[in-house]
Design an enzyme around this catalytic site. Structure first.
Site, PDB file in Angstrom:
ATOM      1  N   SER A 146       0.834  -1.196   0.000  1.00 19.04           N
ATOM      2  CA  SER A 146       0.000   0.000   0.000  1.00 19.04           C
ATOM      3  C   SER A 146       0.877   1.257   0.000  1.00 19.04           C
ATOM      4  O   SER A 146       1.773   1.386  -0.836  1.00 19.04           O
ATOM      5  CB  SER A 146      -0.942  -0.067   1.200  1.00 19.04           C
ATOM      6  OG  SER A 146      -1.969   0.854   1.107  1.00 19.04           O
ATOM      7  N   ARG A 212     -11.984   6.564   9.032  1.00 24.58           N
ATOM      8  CA  ARG A 212     -11.529   5.170   9.033  1.00 24.58           C
ATOM      9  C   ARG A 212     -12.648   4.234   8.583  1.00 24.58           C
ATOM     10  O   ARG A 212     -12.391   3.242   7.883  1.00 24.58           O
ATOM     11  CB  ARG A 212     -11.031   4.782  10.421  1.00 24.58           C
ATOM     12  CG  ARG A 212     -10.469   3.370  10.520  1.00 24.58           C
ATOM     13  CD  ARG A 212      -9.243   3.169   9.646  1.00 24.58           C
ATOM     14  NE  ARG A 212      -8.525   1.945  10.001  1.00 24.58           N
ATOM     15  CZ  ARG A 212      -7.378   1.573   9.485  1.00 24.58           C
ATOM     16  NH1 ARG A 212      -6.803   2.322   8.550  1.00 24.58           N
ATOM     17  NH2 ARG A 212      -6.776   0.464   9.860  1.00 24.58           N
ATOM     18  N   ASP A 299      -8.764  -6.447  -4.856  1.00 27.99           N
ATOM     19  CA  ASP A 299      -8.395  -5.105  -4.362  1.00 27.99           C
ATOM     20  C   ASP A 299      -9.114  -4.049  -5.209  1.00 27.99           C
ATOM     21  O   ASP A 299      -8.837  -3.901  -6.403  1.00 27.99           O
ATOM     22  CB  ASP A 299      -6.871  -4.934  -4.445  1.00 27.99           C
ATOM     23  CG  ASP A 299      -6.360  -3.693  -3.713  1.00 27.99           C
ATOM     24  OD1 ASP A 299      -7.155  -2.758  -3.502  1.00 27.99           O
ATOM     25  OD2 ASP A 299      -5.172  -3.664  -3.378  1.00 27.99           O
ATOM     26  N   HIS A 328      -8.058  -5.213  -0.581  1.00 25.04           N
ATOM     27  CA  HIS A 328      -6.748  -4.576  -0.433  1.00 25.04           C
ATOM     28  C   HIS A 328      -5.987  -5.071   0.805  1.00 25.04           C
ATOM     29  O   HIS A 328      -4.798  -5.365   0.743  1.00 25.04           O
ATOM     30  CB  HIS A 328      -6.963  -3.061  -0.362  1.00 25.04           C
ATOM     31  CG  HIS A 328      -5.720  -2.291  -0.118  1.00 25.04           C
ATOM     32  ND1 HIS A 328      -4.685  -2.266  -1.018  1.00 25.04           N
ATOM     33  CD2 HIS A 328      -5.322  -1.514   0.933  1.00 25.04           C
ATOM     34  CE1 HIS A 328      -3.708  -1.505  -0.547  1.00 25.04           C
ATOM     35  NE2 HIS A 328      -4.070  -1.050   0.642  1.00 25.04           N
ATOM     36  N   ASP A 329      -6.684  -5.181   1.938  1.00 26.29           N
ATOM     37  CA  ASP A 329      -6.017  -5.580   3.189  1.00 26.29           C
ATOM     38  C   ASP A 329      -5.509  -7.016   3.179  1.00 26.29           C
ATOM     39  O   ASP A 329      -4.877  -7.450   4.158  1.00 26.29           O
ATOM     40  CB  ASP A 329      -6.949  -5.371   4.387  1.00 26.29           C
ATOM     41  CG  ASP A 329      -6.752  -4.013   5.063  1.00 26.29           C
ATOM     42  OD1 ASP A 329      -5.749  -3.349   4.774  1.00 26.29           O
ATOM     43  OD2 ASP A 329      -7.609  -3.630   5.882  1.00 26.29           O
TER      44      ASP A 329
HETATM   45  C1  LIG Z   1       0.331   0.202  17.763  1.00 27.28           C
HETATM   46  C2  LIG Z   1      -0.353  -0.477  16.676  1.00 27.28           C
HETATM   47  O1  LIG Z   1      -1.406  -0.974  16.797  1.00 27.28           O
HETATM   48  S1  LIG Z   1       0.516  -0.531  15.263  1.00 27.28           S
HETATM   49  C3  LIG Z   1      -0.474  -0.705  14.002  1.00 27.28           C
HETATM   50  C4  LIG Z   1      -1.018  -2.074  13.754  1.00 27.28           C
HETATM   51  N1  LIG Z   1      -1.820  -1.973  12.609  1.00 27.28           N
HETATM   52  C5  LIG Z   1      -1.240  -1.823  11.414  1.00 27.28           C
HETATM   53  O2  LIG Z   1      -0.087  -1.988  11.174  1.00 27.28           O
HETATM   54  C6  LIG Z   1      -2.155  -1.477  10.349  1.00 27.28           C
HETATM   55  C7  LIG Z   1      -2.463  -2.593   9.555  1.00 27.28           C
HETATM   56  N2  LIG Z   1      -3.463  -3.466  10.186  1.00 27.28           N
HETATM   57  C8  LIG Z   1      -4.733  -3.384   9.880  1.00 27.28           C
HETATM   58  O3  LIG Z   1      -5.153  -2.580   9.087  1.00 27.28           O
HETATM   59  C9  LIG Z   1      -5.646  -4.361  10.565  1.00 27.28           C
HETATM   60  O4  LIG Z   1      -5.111  -4.674  11.824  1.00 27.28           O
HETATM   61  C10 LIG Z   1      -5.848  -5.686   9.798  1.00 27.28           C
HETATM   62  C11 LIG Z   1      -6.299  -5.384   8.397  1.00 27.28           C
HETATM   63  C12 LIG Z   1      -4.609  -6.474   9.690  1.00 27.28           C
HETATM   64  C13 LIG Z   1      -6.880  -6.544  10.533  1.00 27.28           C
HETATM   65  O5  LIG Z   1      -7.927  -5.756  11.055  1.00 27.28           O
HETATM   66  P1  LIG Z   1      -8.711  -6.211  12.352  1.00 27.28           P
HETATM   67  O6  LIG Z   1      -9.512  -5.086  12.850  1.00 27.28           O
HETATM   68  O7  LIG Z   1      -7.792  -6.836  13.327  1.00 27.28           O
HETATM   69  O8  LIG Z   1      -9.605  -7.386  11.810  1.00 27.28           O
HETATM   70  P2  LIG Z   1     -11.141  -7.413  11.421  1.00 27.28           P
HETATM   71  O9  LIG Z   1     -11.459  -6.533  10.291  1.00 27.28           O
HETATM   72  O10 LIG Z   1     -11.467  -8.861  11.236  1.00 27.28           O
HETATM   73  O11 LIG Z   1     -11.905  -6.880  12.715  1.00 27.28           O
HETATM   74  C14 LIG Z   1     -11.827  -7.574  13.902  1.00 27.28           C
HETATM   75  C15 LIG Z   1     -12.267  -6.686  15.027  1.00 27.28           C
HETATM   76  O12 LIG Z   1     -13.562  -6.146  14.752  1.00 27.28           O
HETATM   77  C16 LIG Z   1     -14.483  -6.599  15.763  1.00 27.28           C
HETATM   78  N3  LIG Z   1     -15.762  -6.874  15.112  1.00 27.28           N
HETATM   79  C17 LIG Z   1     -16.018  -7.798  14.162  1.00 27.28           C
HETATM   80  N4  LIG Z   1     -17.301  -7.704  13.781  1.00 27.28           N
HETATM   81  C18 LIG Z   1     -17.860  -6.709  14.497  1.00 27.28           C
HETATM   82  C19 LIG Z   1     -19.160  -6.148  14.527  1.00 27.28           C
HETATM   83  N5  LIG Z   1     -20.140  -6.578  13.726  1.00 27.28           N
HETATM   84  N6  LIG Z   1     -19.388  -5.119  15.368  1.00 27.28           N
HETATM   85  C20 LIG Z   1     -18.398  -4.650  16.179  1.00 27.28           C
HETATM   86  N7  LIG Z   1     -17.149  -5.150  16.179  1.00 27.28           N
HETATM   87  C21 LIG Z   1     -16.891  -6.170  15.345  1.00 27.28           C
HETATM   88  C22 LIG Z   1     -13.865  -7.853  16.329  1.00 27.28           C
HETATM   89  O13 LIG Z   1     -14.348  -8.130  17.634  1.00 27.28           O
HETATM   90  C23 LIG Z   1     -12.395  -7.487  16.318  1.00 27.28           C
HETATM   91  O14 LIG Z   1     -12.133  -6.649  17.411  1.00 27.28           O
HETATM   92  P3  LIG Z   1     -10.650  -6.533  18.046  1.00 27.28           P
HETATM   93  O15 LIG Z   1      -9.791  -5.911  17.017  1.00 27.28           O
HETATM   94  O16 LIG Z   1     -10.834  -5.656  19.245  1.00 27.28           O
HETATM   95  O17 LIG Z   1     -10.232  -7.932  18.395  1.00 27.28           O
HETATM   96  N1  LIG Z   2      -5.058  -1.336   6.651  1.00 24.99           N
HETATM   97  C1  LIG Z   2      -4.011  -0.438   6.268  1.00 24.99           C
HETATM   98  C2  LIG Z   2      -4.489   0.611   5.312  1.00 24.99           C
HETATM   99  C3  LIG Z   2      -4.433   0.205   3.900  1.00 24.99           C
HETATM  100  O1  LIG Z   2      -3.178  -0.189   3.468  1.00 24.99           O
HETATM  101  C4  LIG Z   2      -3.479   0.343   7.441  1.00 24.99           C
HETATM  102  O2  LIG Z   2      -4.250   0.632   8.346  1.00 24.99           O
HETATM  103  O3  LIG Z   2      -2.303   0.683   7.425  1.00 24.99           O
END
Ligand SMILES: CC(=O)SCCNC(=O)CCNC(=O)[C@H](O)C(C)(C)COP(=O)(O)OP(=O)(O)OC[C@H]1O[C@@H](n2cnc3c(N)ncnc32)[C@H](O)[C@@H]1OP(=O)(O)O
Ligand SMILES: N[C@@H](CCO)C(=O)O
Length: 351
Positions: A146, A212, A299, A328-329
């Site tokens: 990305s 977001r 994507d 994309h993710d």
């Molecule tokens: C300090 C830091 O955090 S550094 C940064 C870390 N993040 C990054 O690097 C960015 C990149 N990462 C991301 O964009 C994301 O983490 C991803 C794409 C990898 C995964 O996204 P996630 O939110 O973990 O997964 P997903 O889309 O399945 O959602 C799961 C969450 O939504 C919640 N959820 C799912 N369905 C629902 C719903 N219908 N209503 C409410 N909440 C819901 C789950 O309980 C879960 O909650 P949690 O995150 O508290 O465990």
């Molecule tokens: N899920 C990504 C954004 C798209 O690449 C992030 O939060 O960094």
């Protein structure tokens, strides 16, 4: 030094690089010095030929082992027992590098809205300062998805012969109007927050939640939500997808700030490998490294055609595709396919 020591293998160092020299930006502005938060894992070989530089996406940080846990870490594809793995938080981001909430040395107060616009080229230039500081002459691989892929591609252009492999995942050579449009709607959401414009760290926080939620729709695909947000009961309100998007908005607003989001989304928009270089085709043709462009079939933000374009225009390009319902993710989720693709790319390179 015993490079095989399990203690050393597990070690990860997090440091701050302070650059006291000005960074002249593409916008014409200048950052009078800056800081970059970065991590290193593993050790350089005596030949210094094992550097893997991981670049994060929009809201990532320098801890690649956390957010790319299926690819980076002990016994993973990028393994600190074999590689020297570097990951730095981008300039403008709020995980330890210079950003809008940092002190402006000219005023002694936080920059807030005076923080200059950054481009992917500026971010690549700041990473190159860190590379020099670390005494790294050769990089085996830069890899990013990305926004991280955009910066990696920019950097691959300027690194020239210093870089062996560039792995550009779910990214592009130039920001499309579609991407800029999605980012603009998210900035519009931030602008509707009445606290936007106030010089406070939480300014725009509620707007960021909406931003977001919009962003999440572009990072996924209709198939994603058919799988995990479909209603099992008949209802007229309070749908699962609604609470999911609200939850995701809140989750990000609690760990990020709207000013950094603004700056980095603008950097994403600015991306154009061909700017001032005779166009994208011409610039891509100058890249010396082997390039693996990985697209995702679903994507809808950085389309697989854009990844294919990169692989076709660089002299040493390969295209591979992840098949996924996650859109994309998928590059942050589909580890089995990512591992398989990476393995075949390096095998071909050594063959
Ligand atoms: C300090 C830091 O955090 S550094 C940064 C870390 N993040 C990054 O690097 C960015 C990149 N990462 C991301 O964009 C994301 O983490 C991803 C794409 C990898 C995964 O996204 P996630 O939110 O973990 O997964 P997903 O889309 O399945 O959602 C799961 C969450 O939504 C919640 N959820 C799912 N369905 C629902 C719903 N219908 N209503 C409410 N909440 C819901 C789950 O309980 C879960 O909650 P949690 O995150 O508290 O465990
Ligand atoms: N899920 C990504 C954004 C798209 O690449 C992030 O939060 O960094």
């Amino acid at each position: 030094m015993n490079l095989q020591s399990p203690y050393l293998i597990a070690e990860m160092t997090q440091e701050i690089f302070t650059c006291n020299e000005d960074l002249v930006l593409e916008s014409g502005g200048t950052l009078p010095g800056f800081q970059i938060s970065y991590t290193t894992q593993g050790h350089l070989t005596p030949k210094k030929d094992n550097v893997i530089w991981v670049l994060h996406a929009l809201t990532g940080d320098a801890n690649a082992q956390q957010w790319w846990s299926g690819l980076v870490g002990e016994d993973k594809f990028f393994d600190p027992s074999k590689h020297f793995i570097v990951c730095a938080n981008f300039l403008g981001s709020c995980y330890g590098s210079t950003q809008p909430l940092s002190e402006n040395p000219k005023t002694g107060k936080p920059y807030y809205y005076d923080f200059p616009n950054l481009t992917t080229r500026d971010i690549a230039a700041s990473l190159d300062r860190l590379r020099k500081h670390l005494g790294i002459e050769q990089i085996d691989t830069v890899i990013g998805g990305s926004l991280g892929g955009q910066v990696a591609l920019e950097w691959a252009y300027t690194l020239g012969e210093r870089l062996k492999n560039a792995i550009i995942v779910a990214s592009n050579a130039k920001a499309s109007p579609w991407i800029i449009g999605f980012n603009e709607t998210q900035r519009m959401a931030i602008e509707t927050d009445q606290t936007w414009g106030v010089r406070h760290p939480d300014a725009g926080k509620k707007g960021l939640e909406t931003a977001r939620a919009i962003g999440m729709l572009s990072y996924r695909h209709p198939q994603t939500f058919l799988q995990n947000q479909c209603e099992t009961e008949e209802k007229l309100d309070n749908y699962k997808i609604s609470s999911y998007l609200r939850y995701q908005g809140l989750k990000l607003a609690n760990r990020f700030n709207a000013l950094s989001y603004w700056v980095l989304s603008k950097a994403m928009d600015s991306h154009d490998i061909g700017r001032g270089r005779g166009g994208a085709e011409n610039a891509l043709f100058q890249i010396k490294a082997r390039v693996l462009a990985i697209g995702v079939d679903t994507d809808v933000l950085f389309t697989s055609e854009e990844s294919r374009f990169i692989s076709h225009q660089v002299p040493k390009g390969t295209y591979k595709e992840i098949r996924s319902i996650y859109g994309h993710d998928a590059f942050l989720i589909e580890y089995e396919q990512m591992n398989y693709i990476l393995k075949s790319f390096y095998l071909e390179g050594n063959g």
